[in-house]
Design a protein around this motif. Structure first.
Motif, short mmCIF file in Angstrom:
data_model
loop_
_atom_site.label_atom_id
_atom_site.label_comp_id
_atom_site.label_asym_id
_atom_site.label_seq_id
_atom_site.Cartn_x
_atom_site.Cartn_y
_atom_site.Cartn_z
N SER A 174 0.81 -1.22 0.00
CA SER A 174 0.00 0.00 0.00
C SER A 174 0.84 1.27 0.00
O SER A 174 0.28 2.37 -0.04
N GLY A 175 2.16 1.12 0.08
CA GLY A 175 3.03 2.30 0.13
C GLY A 175 2.90 3.09 1.41
O GLY A 175 3.00 4.32 1.41
N LYS A 176 2.69 2.38 2.52
CA LYS A 176 2.51 3.04 3.82
C LYS A 176 3.76 2.89 4.67
O LYS A 176 4.27 1.78 4.85
N PRO A 177 4.27 3.96 5.26
CA PRO A 177 5.38 3.84 6.21
C PRO A 177 4.87 3.23 7.51
O PRO A 177 3.71 3.45 7.90
N PHE A 178 5.73 2.47 8.18
CA PHE A 178 5.33 1.90 9.47
C PHE A 178 6.57 1.66 10.32
O PHE A 178 7.69 1.61 9.82
N VAL A 179 6.33 1.50 11.63
CA VAL A 179 7.42 1.17 12.54
C VAL A 179 7.10 -0.17 13.19
O VAL A 179 6.03 -0.35 13.77
N HIS A 180 8.02 -1.10 13.06
CA HIS A 180 7.91 -2.42 13.70
C HIS A 180 8.54 -2.36 15.08
O HIS A 180 9.49 -1.61 15.32
N ALA A 181 8.03 -3.15 15.99
CA ALA A 181 8.69 -3.33 17.29
C ALA A 181 8.32 -4.69 17.86
O ALA A 181 7.28 -5.27 17.51
N GLY A 182 9.20 -5.19 18.72
CA GLY A 182 8.94 -6.43 19.43
C GLY A 182 9.59 -6.37 20.80
O GLY A 182 10.62 -5.71 20.97
N VAL A 183 8.98 -7.03 21.78
CA VAL A 183 9.53 -7.07 23.14
C VAL A 183 9.42 -8.48 23.70
O VAL A 183 8.48 -9.22 23.38
N ILE A 184 10.36 -8.84 24.55
CA ILE A 184 10.31 -10.08 25.30
C ILE A 184 11.27 -9.96 26.49
O ILE A 184 12.31 -9.30 26.38
N ARG A 185 10.89 -10.51 27.60
CA ARG A 185 11.69 -10.45 28.83
C ARG A 185 12.11 -9.01 29.14
O ARG A 185 11.28 -8.16 29.35
N PHE A 186 13.40 -8.70 29.09
CA PHE A 186 13.89 -7.36 29.37
C PHE A 186 14.46 -6.70 28.11
O PHE A 186 15.27 -5.79 28.22
N GLN A 187 14.04 -7.16 26.94
CA GLN A 187 14.64 -6.69 25.69
C GLN A 187 13.57 -6.24 24.70
O GLN A 187 12.43 -6.71 24.73
N GLY A 188 13.98 -5.31 23.84
CA GLY A 188 13.07 -4.84 22.80
C GLY A 188 13.85 -4.42 21.58
O GLY A 188 15.07 -4.22 21.63
N GLN A 189 13.15 -4.29 20.46
CA GLN A 189 13.77 -3.86 19.22
C GLN A 189 12.76 -3.10 18.38
O GLN A 189 11.54 -3.27 18.54
N LEU A 190 13.25 -2.24 17.49
CA LEU A 190 12.36 -1.58 16.53
C LEU A 190 13.13 -1.14 15.29
O LEU A 190 14.35 -0.98 15.32
N MET A 191 12.40 -1.01 14.20
CA MET A 191 12.91 -0.52 12.93
C MET A 191 11.76 0.16 12.20
O MET A 191 10.60 -0.13 12.45
N THR A 192 12.10 1.08 11.31
CA THR A 192 11.08 1.83 10.57
C THR A 192 11.24 1.57 9.08
O THR A 192 12.36 1.53 8.56
N LEU A 227 17.16 -0.85 16.02
CA LEU A 227 17.55 -0.39 17.34
C LEU A 227 17.15 -1.45 18.36
O LEU A 227 15.99 -1.87 18.41
N THR A 228 18.10 -1.89 19.18
CA THR A 228 17.80 -2.88 20.21
C THR A 228 18.07 -2.27 21.57
O THR A 228 18.91 -1.37 21.73
N TYR A 229 17.34 -2.76 22.57
CA TYR A 229 17.50 -2.27 23.94
C TYR A 229 17.52 -3.44 24.90
O TYR A 229 16.62 -4.29 24.88
N ASP A 230 18.55 -3.50 25.71
CA ASP A 230 18.68 -4.49 26.76
C ASP A 230 18.59 -3.75 28.09
O ASP A 230 19.50 -3.03 28.49
N ALA A 231 17.46 -3.90 28.77
CA ALA A 231 17.23 -3.13 29.99
C ALA A 231 18.15 -3.54 31.12
O ALA A 231 18.57 -2.70 31.92
N LEU A 232 18.45 -4.83 31.22
CA LEU A 232 19.28 -5.29 32.33
C LEU A 232 20.69 -4.72 32.24
O LEU A 232 21.35 -4.52 33.27
N ARG A 233 21.15 -4.46 31.03
CA ARG A 233 22.48 -3.87 30.84
C ARG A 233 22.40 -2.36 30.59
O ARG A 233 23.43 -1.72 30.36
N ALA A 234 21.19 -1.83 30.59
CA ALA A 234 20.99 -0.40 30.30
C ALA A 234 21.72 -0.02 29.02
O ALA A 234 22.46 0.97 28.97
N GLN A 235 21.49 -0.80 27.96
CA GLN A 235 22.30 -0.66 26.74
C GLN A 235 21.42 -0.61 25.49
O GLN A 235 20.64 -1.53 25.23
N PHE A 236 21.56 0.49 24.75
CA PHE A 236 20.96 0.60 23.41
C PHE A 236 22.02 0.25 22.38
O PHE A 236 23.20 0.57 22.56
N ARG A 237 21.59 -0.35 21.28
CA ARG A 237 22.52 -0.67 20.19
C ARG A 237 21.80 -0.47 18.87
O ARG A 237 20.66 -0.91 18.70
#
Length: 255
Positions: A149-167, A229-239
């Protein structure tokens, strides 16, 4: 995206004063947000903070697609809903919460499961889509429908203490299927209900999804296109991981 240029009322100028002070927003930018339409596929852990911040920011129309009903186990992370909402359709509960937050926001509800037969109709009127789904099948469905459809979107997923997203923005970088190709076999990856999820992670990642939507609508900043973009909450670390270019033989966005 159309831009009406409608004047802000004095009440709106007071409500959005902190936005108006930002040179990247100002009155023109706030008007863009108020004229924008964002669709949330999912009103759970990710959809809750994303929808609330978009409504607070003054996004004019928010669509909420979710067929589930509120359960007690949702309340640890799904802040759109409260104890009194147990048993209520999430789409309806979400609408009530968002209108209490900002009565100027138009909230369109779709109390249905997004599937191949309805998703393109659901997203057709929106400027940006937020993947707040909690299963791989729906995430791939959202990706494929948005690419077609030519629509922009942002994906994300979370589990335990971690998350990720991309656009994904049409013509800019790979789509979700370029990177992950197809859903994993059933049972190969533990779900959040099986492995657990820290509720606060949903707030962090869902808020970042809202920020991606706002940047896109304003046309400012650098989006997470071509990056994960990934985030590890236990390590307070974005990558931030640089993703491969669009895959030429991707069955959805490839040539």
């Amino acid at each position: 995206m159309e831009f009406s240029g409608k004047e802000l009322t004095e009440e709106q100028k007071k409500r959005y004063q902190r936005h108006l002070s930002l040179e990247e927003v100002g009155i023109a930018g706030q008007q863009k947000l108020m004229n924008a339409k964002v669709c949330m596929i999912g009103a759970g852990g990710l959809g809750s903070p994303a929808a609330m911040y978009l409504a607070a920011a003054g996004v004019g129309t928010i669509g909420i697609a979710d067929a589930d009903e509120v359960e007690l186990s949702n309340l640890q992370r799904q802040i759109l809903h409260g104890t009194d909402d147990i048993g209520k359709k999430k789409a309806l509960s979400a609408k009530e919460t968002l209108l209490r937050l900002n009565a100027d926001t138009v909230v369109q509800t779709y109390p249905v499961f997004a599937d191949a037969g309805n998703i393109e109709d659901i997203i057709s009127q929106y400027d940006f889509v937020i993947d707040a789904a909690d299963n791989f099948e729906t995430k791939f469905l959202i990706n494929d429908a948005c690419v077609r459809s030519g629509k922009p979107f942002v994906h994300a997923g979370v589990i335990r203490f971690q998350g990720q997203l991309m656009t994904y923005v049409p013509g800019q970088g790979p789509c979700y299927r370029c990177i992950f190709k197809e859903p994993p076999p059933k049972g190969a990856v533990a779900s959040a209900s099986e492995a657990g999820v820290m509720g606060v992670i949903c707030g962090v990642i869902g808020s970042l999804q809202a920020m991606e939507a706002v940047k896109y609508l304003l046309g400012t900043g650098e989006l997470l296109t071509g990056k994960l973009l990934t985030y590890d909450a236990l390590r307070a670390q974005f990558r931030t991981v640089r993703l491969p270019e669009r895959v030429a033989d991707c069955e959805v966005c490839g040539s």
